[in-house]
Scaffold this motif. Structure first.
Motif, PDB file in Angstrom:
ATOM      1  N   ARG A  67       0.764  -1.183  -0.128  1.00  0.00           N
ATOM      2  CA  ARG A  67      -0.124  -0.016  -0.036  1.00  0.00           C
ATOM      3  C   ARG A  67       0.979   1.264  -0.030  1.00  0.00           C
ATOM      4  O   ARG A  67       0.721   2.251  -0.815  1.00  0.00           O
ATOM      5  CB  ARG A  67      -0.875   0.040   1.359  1.00  0.00           C
ATOM      6  N   SER A  68       1.873   1.238   0.901  1.00  0.00           N
ATOM      7  CA  SER A  68       2.708   2.462   0.790  1.00  0.00           C
ATOM      8  C   SER A  68       3.535   2.707  -0.510  1.00  0.00           C
ATOM      9  O   SER A  68       3.902   3.754  -0.734  1.00  0.00           O
ATOM     10  CB  SER A  68       3.943   2.305   1.894  1.00  0.00           C
ATOM     11  N   ALA A  69       3.775   1.608  -1.317  1.00  0.00           N
ATOM     12  CA  ALA A  69       4.154   2.053  -2.722  1.00  0.00           C
ATOM     13  C   ALA A  69       3.251   2.611  -3.459  1.00  0.00           C
ATOM     14  O   ALA A  69       3.609   3.505  -4.118  1.00  0.00           O
ATOM     15  CB  ALA A  69       4.926   0.672  -3.212  1.00  0.00           C
ATOM     16  N   GLN A  70       1.987   2.156  -3.295  1.00  0.00           N
ATOM     17  CA  GLN A  70       1.068   3.017  -4.171  1.00  0.00           C
ATOM     18  C   GLN A  70       0.980   4.489  -3.873  1.00  0.00           C
ATOM     19  O   GLN A  70       0.826   5.165  -4.507  1.00  0.00           O
ATOM     20  CB  GLN A  70      -0.280   2.214  -3.975  1.00  0.00           C
ATOM     21  N   VAL A  71       1.046   4.506  -2.480  1.00  0.00           N
ATOM     22  CA  VAL A  71       0.897   6.111  -1.784  1.00  0.00           C
ATOM     23  C   VAL A  71       2.137   6.869  -2.381  1.00  0.00           C
ATOM     24  O   VAL A  71       1.753   8.114  -2.526  1.00  0.00           O
ATOM     25  CB  VAL A  71       0.613   6.143  -0.383  1.00  0.00           C
ATOM     26  N   THR A  72       3.330   6.053  -2.361  1.00  0.00           N
ATOM     27  CA  THR A  72       4.273   6.842  -2.690  1.00  0.00           C
ATOM     28  C   THR A  72       4.395   7.382  -4.039  1.00  0.00           C
ATOM     29  O   THR A  72       4.698   8.426  -4.404  1.00  0.00           O
ATOM     30  CB  THR A  72       5.677   5.823  -2.628  1.00  0.00           C
ATOM     31  N   VAL A  73       4.083   6.296  -5.049  1.00  0.00           N
ATOM     32  CA  VAL A  73       3.704   6.768  -6.202  1.00  0.00           C
ATOM     33  C   VAL A  73       3.024   8.014  -6.612  1.00  0.00           C
ATOM     34  O   VAL A  73       3.083   8.969  -7.209  1.00  0.00           O
ATOM     35  CB  VAL A  73       3.216   5.636  -7.253  1.00  0.00           C
ATOM     36  N   ALA A  74       1.697   7.850  -5.875  1.00  0.00           N
ATOM     37  CA  ALA A  74       0.753   9.062  -5.813  1.00  0.00           C
ATOM     38  C   ALA A  74       1.166  10.325  -5.320  1.00  0.00           C
ATOM     39  O   ALA A  74       1.125  11.432  -6.171  1.00  0.00           O
ATOM     40  CB  ALA A  74      -0.454   8.439  -5.100  1.00  0.00           C
ATOM     41  N   LEU A  75       1.920  10.288  -4.210  1.00  0.00           N
ATOM     42  CA  LEU A  75       2.499  11.492  -3.733  1.00  0.00           C
ATOM     43  C   LEU A  75       3.451  11.900  -4.688  1.00  0.00           C
ATOM     44  O   LEU A  75       3.587  13.327  -4.806  1.00  0.00           O
ATOM     45  CB  LEU A  75       2.965  11.245  -2.380  1.00  0.00           C
TER      46      LEU A  75
END
Length: 110
Positions: A67-75
């Motif tokens: 999930r944090s990888a997805q959030v990292t990309v979005a940020l």
């Protein structure tokens, strides 16, 4: 899954004074979290993005790093400087990094 597009850092290498964003669900946070982390569940990020500083690196953590990888990309796509914490809280605990709870119980990774 996200290939080389996700800047990442091993849990053992996260700087001590880093801004650490925990995107796990409330029950996971309550089980155990990094003492100075900021808790914004993934589902609340769009409403609470203004709380995340833009003037420093943001280290994003979840349970395993997915999930944090997805959030990292979005940020990063939205202008932040974000890095995924590889291995998430499981990696954090395995590296012997500090963990806490808000209720005094022994912390664990849920």
């Amino acid at each position: 899954m996200f290939g080389e597009d996700v800047p990442a850092v091993d849990a053992a290498q996260v700087p001590q004074q880093a801004y650490l964003l925990d995107v796990r669900e409330p029950d996971e946070w309550q089980a155990g979290h990094v003492p100075d982390a900021v808790h914004i569940p993934m589902g609340e990020l769009s409403d609470r993005a203004a709380e995340i500083p833009r003037d420093q690196d943001v280290y994003v953590i979840c349970r395993s790093g997915m999930r944090s990888a997805q959030v990292t990309v979005a940020l990063n796509n939205a202008g932040w400087q974000a890095r995924n914490v590889d291995g998430g809280m499981m990696g954090w605990a395995a590296a012997g990094r500090p963990m806490a709870t808000d209720h005094g119980a022994e912390p664990y990774v849920a």
